[in-house]
Design an enzyme around this catalytic site. Structure first.
Site, PDB file in Angstrom:
ATOM      1  CB  ILE A 285      -0.919   0.040   1.243  1.00 25.39           C
ATOM      2  CG1 ILE A 285      -1.707  -1.265   1.370  1.00 25.39           C
ATOM      3  CG2 ILE A 285      -1.858   1.236   1.179  1.00 25.39           C
ATOM      4  CD1 ILE A 285      -2.486  -1.393   2.666  1.00 25.39           C
ATOM      5  CB  THR A 286       1.911   3.723  -2.556  1.00 19.09           C
ATOM      6  OG1 THR A 286       0.646   4.091  -3.103  1.00 19.09           O
ATOM      7  CG2 THR A 286       2.591   2.693  -3.441  1.00 19.09           C
ATOM      8  N   GLY A 287       1.826   4.922   0.558  1.00 22.43           N
ATOM      9  CA  GLY A 287       1.252   5.928   1.456  1.00 22.43           C
ATOM     10  C   GLY A 287       0.328   5.311   2.492  1.00 22.43           C
TER      11      GLY A 287
ATOM     12  CE1 TYR B 297      -5.884  14.752  -5.844  1.00 27.04           C
ATOM     13  CE2 TYR B 297      -8.172  15.274  -6.334  1.00 27.04           C
ATOM     14  CZ  TYR B 297      -7.233  14.487  -5.694  1.00 27.04           C
ATOM     15  OH  TYR B 297      -7.642  13.436  -4.901  1.00 27.04           O
TER      16      TYR B 297
ATOM     17  CG  ASN C 176       2.307   7.561   5.849  1.00 25.17           C
ATOM     18  OD1 ASN C 176       2.221   7.369   4.635  1.00 25.17           O
ATOM     19  ND2 ASN C 176       2.349   8.758   6.380  1.00 25.17           N
ATOM     20  CB  SER C 177      -1.524   9.380   6.908  1.00 30.21           C
ATOM     21  OG  SER C 177      -1.529   9.808   5.567  1.00 30.21           O
ATOM     22  N   GLY C 178      -4.342   8.474   6.672  1.00 26.54           N
ATOM     23  CA  GLY C 178      -5.607   8.579   5.943  1.00 26.54           C
ATOM     24  C   GLY C 178      -6.213   7.241   5.543  1.00 26.54           C
TER      25      GLY C 178
END
Ligand SMILES: NC(=O)c1ccc[n+]([C@@H]2O[C@H](COP(=O)([O-])OP(=O)(O)OC[C@H]3O[C@@H](n4cnc5c(N)ncnc54)[C@H](OP(=O)(O)O)[C@@H]3O)[C@@H](O)[C@H]2O)c1
Length: 317
Positions: A39-41, A192, A43-45
């Site tokens: 899972i990239t990222g 975005y 660490n949060s959300g």
């Protein structure tokens, strides 16, 4: 008195609306023992909630962050919440192509398999440039996952049946890609939107290119999530924004449900290359389903990241 009554009513409406929006949950209880999830990222959300959920199902979970201290702390939290010790951190900067190449090389050396890749890491609407000279949104949100997935494709294939789940956004529909200026970097929200539209083309073309290999691909709109990005605002702003946020945004737990669903459920297999939200497939705007544009973007992206078909094996250095 009237003002207080109106505020109470607004709060009540906000809570009811939030409950209604959070009603869709992943009901699939499939276990993932013996499977490896990246899972990239994570660490949060949303990514962190997905990491806990998949670790609870028995998967070996690898999360990434570009900050070592933050990543290691997140691993400890995920281990505590999932009661699984098979969670590890690997450093990765999705806005830097060399970091992605180095990461993939290490991953190929360290890991035997990859069953589920979740392209979750992403920057919000910002006007910035990556070190490689790409617009931050296009570089980090599209070119990063594009290169990462391609460099890990041989491992995904050898671990098949395997999946690639990429987090896009419903906001894709407010922009189109301009092939004369893929690095468009003028209005933050528009850059975005384009990067999230690129995620959809990427998912469809990936599904087409890997057809018959046992690798499938899905794009997910998680909903509008009041994630960790809220923490950057002052407490006062957060209190004032509460009603607004409650009405229009959902929790990370709710936002993670469709990601978890696409990662585990066999119901999605019949929608390879599909777009999901609220744990069900959704139709895209016609231009977002244009296979010609998807192929053109794939080829342009290969050129931008310096990828040729001979590089799809073990990670290039
Ligand atoms: N929140 C929403 O309403 C919403 C709606 C639609 C789609 N999405 C998408 O959902 C995904 C997760 O968003 P979120 O709401 O959970 O936001 P978040 O809490 O801000 O998480 C973003 C993640 O991306 C990572 N990241 C950002 N830049 C990075 C870089 N250069 N290299 C490596 N990792 C990087 C962050 O890691 P660090 O902490 O290390 O920076 C963090 O783990 C994103 O792709 C986002 O576009 C969100």
């Amino acid at each position: 008195m009237y003002v207080l009554g109106a505020v109470m009513l607004a709060l009540l409406c906000a809570l009811i609306l939030r409950r209604l929006k959070e009603r869709r949950i992943c009901l699939d209880v499939k276990r993932l023992d013996g499977k490896t999830v990246l899972i990239t990222g994570g660490n949060s959300g949303i990514g962190r909630v997905v990491a806990v959920a998949l670790a609870k199902r028995g998967a070996r979970v690898i999360i990434t962050s570009h900050d070592e201290r933050v990543g290691e702390e997140a691993v400890r939290q995920i281990q505590r919440e999932s009661l699984s010790l098979d969670v590890r951190f690997m450093k990765l900067n999705m806005a830097n192509l060399q970091s992605i190449r180095d990461f993939c090389q290490t991953f190929h050396q360290a890991e035997q398999r990859l069953d589920i890749l979740i392209n979750n890491a992403g920057v919000p609407a910002v006007l910035d440039w990556t070190e490689d000279g790409f617009s931050m949104c296009f570089g980090c949100n599209h070119l990063g996952p594009f290169l990462l997935t391609n460099l890990l494709l041989s491992l995904l294939k050898s671990s098949s049946p395997s999946r690639v789940v990429t987090i896009t956004s419903d906001i894709y529909k407010y922009q189109k890609l301009d092939f004369q200026d893929l690095n468009y970097n003028l209005v933050p929200l528009f850059t975005y939107c384009r990067s999230k539209l690129a995620n959809l083309y990427f998912t469809q073309e990936l599904a087409r290119q890997t057809q018959g290999s046992g690798v499938t691909a899905y794009a997910v709109h998680p909903g509008y999530v009041a994630g960790d990005w809220m923490a950057q605002f002052s407490l006062l702003f957060q209190v004032v924004a509460y009603v607004f946020v409650s009405m229009f945004f959902i929790s990370c737990e709710a936002g993670a449900q469709t990601v978890i669903y696409c990662a585990v459920s066999d119901e999605v297999l019949q929608h390879n290359g599909g777009y999901f939200t609220d744990c069900r497939p959704r139709r895209l705007c016609s231009y977002a389903q244009d296979a010609g544009v998807a192929k053109k973007l794939w080829e342009a992206s290969e050129g931008m990241v310096g990828l040729t078909s001979s590089h799809r094996g073990p990670a290039m250095s």
